[in-house]
Motif scaffolding. Structure first.
Motif, PDB file in Angstrom:
ATOM      1  N   MET B  40       0.812  -1.221   0.000  1.00 15.80           N
ATOM      2  CA  MET B  40       0.000   0.000   0.000  1.00 15.80           C
ATOM      3  C   MET B  40       0.844   1.270   0.000  1.00 15.80           C
ATOM      4  SD  MET B  40      -3.378  -0.664   2.405  1.00 15.80           S
ATOM      5  CE  MET B  40      -2.506  -1.009   3.928  1.00 15.80           C
ATOM      6  N   THR B 100      -4.530   6.914  -4.912  1.00 16.82           N
ATOM      7  CA  THR B 100      -3.411   5.993  -4.716  1.00 16.82           C
ATOM      8  C   THR B 100      -2.309   6.135  -5.761  1.00 16.82           C
ATOM      9  OG1 THR B 100      -4.677   4.359  -5.959  1.00 16.82           O
ATOM     10  CG2 THR B 100      -4.785   4.222  -3.554  1.00 16.82           C
ATOM     11  N   PRO B 287      -8.397  -2.111  -2.581  1.00 13.63           N
ATOM     12  CA  PRO B 287      -8.426  -0.896  -3.431  1.00 13.63           C
ATOM     13  C   PRO B 287      -7.331   0.115  -3.096  1.00 13.63           C
ATOM     14  CG  PRO B 287     -10.544  -1.249  -2.310  1.00 13.63           C
ATOM     15  CD  PRO B 287      -9.601  -2.261  -1.774  1.00 13.63           C
ATOM     16  N   MET B 288      -6.721  -0.003  -1.939  1.00 13.49           N
ATOM     17  CA  MET B 288      -5.698   0.983  -1.574  1.00 13.49           C
ATOM     18  C   MET B 288      -4.298   0.570  -2.012  1.00 13.49           C
ATOM     19  SD  MET B 288      -7.172   3.582  -0.434  1.00 13.49           S
ATOM     20  CE  MET B 288      -8.508   3.221  -1.548  1.00 13.49           C
TER      21      MET B 288
END
Lengths: 104, 361
Positions: B40, B100, B287-288
């Motif tokens: 991440m 992101t 999703p991150m």
């Protein structure tokens, strides 16, 4: 400290990270900030009730792992959409190598 | 056969809330915290590099197209420019909307605004619709971004390769938003605090399109529209080609992205245009994780996912016949086979949600 609850050991949380702390049916989050201090907030994102413990901590910002909403772990303030509501925060206290949080 | 109500204000959406399908807890593959933190981690470098390449190529292609205007030699340059404008903007809108792509927040915001304009999506509205898409992915009546509703309308799907239905829908909505703010269905997922922003963004878009159109009329040439506006149509095909594969033909109303989302291995040029969103199961599950870390994430969790399709062509050969079967039977979908090493998730819940639906043979 009234109602102070031993939550974890100081070395249970890496610097710039958080852990989940479940107590009495509630989920909280405890943070080990880069400045060495410990903070505590409610553990679920105010947007969609996602556990923040799976999110990324960047400085004093914790990011929801689902939608990238961000909160300041010191104040609980919502810092980035889609979150609009602040997190509840709780005072913390270090005693020896234990982290205590004050829950209502 | 079940008739579906995809309206956000309809009966299926209300039922999803009642049954717990909406805002449910979705399956995640176990990944050690240390590894996930590393995945991440944000970087500016890859997205700055890719953005310089993208906008640099767009400027060069548009300049060549303008210089060669009036000859057939301009055609390949406009086609290339169009794909970058009308398709790469989709993935840039998407990744920067997630926040992101870049580590630096303002860089995400700037590219998000530019890309939203190019792809003709109100940046304020679509940020929220996409949040709902991730909360309730392909939950009927909850997800505002279901690209292929059942039964599929093939004329609309084919028209989308040229941006026709989207552009036709965009301009009246833009004017409506510019005059009155969000529509009633948009208000179901955009919080009231953002309604003024929706209106302001629409007004800015309207001003830019009006200026471009005025320039075209004044100069007596469509050239200004070849640069702004039209490439959303003549360059849309690539993002539609890749986008339809994300969920097309797969299950609705499940809470496991392995069952309703498709990952497809693609060539490097398509991956640049698409910013690695071909790893779409991985993206939905986490999703991150930034686009540049998705290939690494894929390697780490692939033991728990259905095998990815090996090419765009192979994925279409799988999806298209399934869509055709849905014309006759809306309940039909492609069942996903999990590898023996994968963990099953809420099988009974899915059985109840899918009812008498027929999995693929």
């Amino acid at each position: 400290m009234p109602n102070g609850i031993g939550a974890c050991a100081t070395d249970d949380i890496n610097p710039e990270d958080l852990i989940r702390f479940d107590h009495a049916g509630a989920t909280d989050a405890i943070y080990h900030a880069p400045d060495g201090r410990f903070y505590a907030t409610a553990g679920l994102c105010t947007h969609e009730n996602v556990h923040l413990c799976d999110g990324l901590v960047m400085g004093h910002l914790v990011e929801c792992p689902k939608h990238n909403g961000q909160f300041d772990d010191r104040t609980g303030a919502a810092k980035r959409a889609p979150v609009c509501l602040n997190l509840k925060t709780f005072a913390t206290r270090i005693q020896g190598d234990a982290v205590f949080i004050e829950l209502p | 056969m079940t008739k579906r109500d995809y309206s956000l204000l309809g009966t299926d959406g209300a039922r999803a809330v009642e049954t717990g399908l909406a805002a449910a807890e979705w399956y995640h593959t176990d990944v050690p915290r240390k590894v996930m933190k590393d995945l991440m981690a944000r970087k500016d470098g890859p997205a700055i590099r890719d953005t310089i390449i993208l906008y640099g190529c767009m400027i060069a292609f548009a300049a060549a197209g303008i210089a060669l205007w009036g000859t057939w030699w301009c055609l390949p340059f406009w086609l290339a420019y169009g794909v970058l404008y009308g398709s790469a903007s989709d993935s840039r809108w998407h990744e920067c909307g997630h926040g992101t792509a870049f580590r630096t927040a303002w860089m995400n915001d700037v590219v998000h605004e530019i890309a939203s304009f190019m792809i003709m999506r109100n940046s304020a509205t679509w940020r929220w619709s996409h949040a709902r898409h991730h909360t309730d992915t392909y939950i009927v009546g909850r997800d505002p971004e279901i690209a292929i509703m059942r039964p599929p309308v093939f004329a609309k799907l084919i028209g989308s390769f040229f941006g026709i239905p989207e552009v036709i829908a965009f301009f009246p909505r833009m004017i409506r938003n510019a005059l009155f703010g969000p529509t009633e269905d948009e208000k179901t997922f955009v919080p009231q605090s953002q309604w003024a922003k929706v209106r302001r963004v629409a007004q800015i878009y309207a001003a830019i399109y009006a200026a471009t159109l005025a320039l075209a009329l004044w100069s007596g040439s469509i050239l200004p529209l070849m640069v702004i506006g039209l490439p959303r149509m003549y360059g849309a095909w690539h993002h539609v080609m890749t986008g339809l594969l994300q969920h097309g033909g797969l299950a609705e109303n499940v809470v496991d992205h392995r069952l309703n989302t498709r990952s497809v291995l693609m060539n490097p040029i398509s991956r640049f245009i698409y910013w690695n969103m071909n790893y779409h199961v991985e993206h939905h599950m986490f999703p991150m994780v930034p686009y540049h870390a998705l290939p690494r994430l894929h390697e780490i969790i692939k033991h728990d996912l259905p095998a990815p399709n090996r090419s765009i062509a192979e994925a279409f050969r799988e999806m298209w016949p399934a869509l055709r079967r849905q014309l006759a039977n809306e309940d039909y979908f492609l069942g996903r086979t999990l590898p023996p090493t994968a963990k099953p998730y809420r099988t009974d819940f899915h059985k109840a949600a899918l009812g008498q639906a027929l999995p693929a043979e």
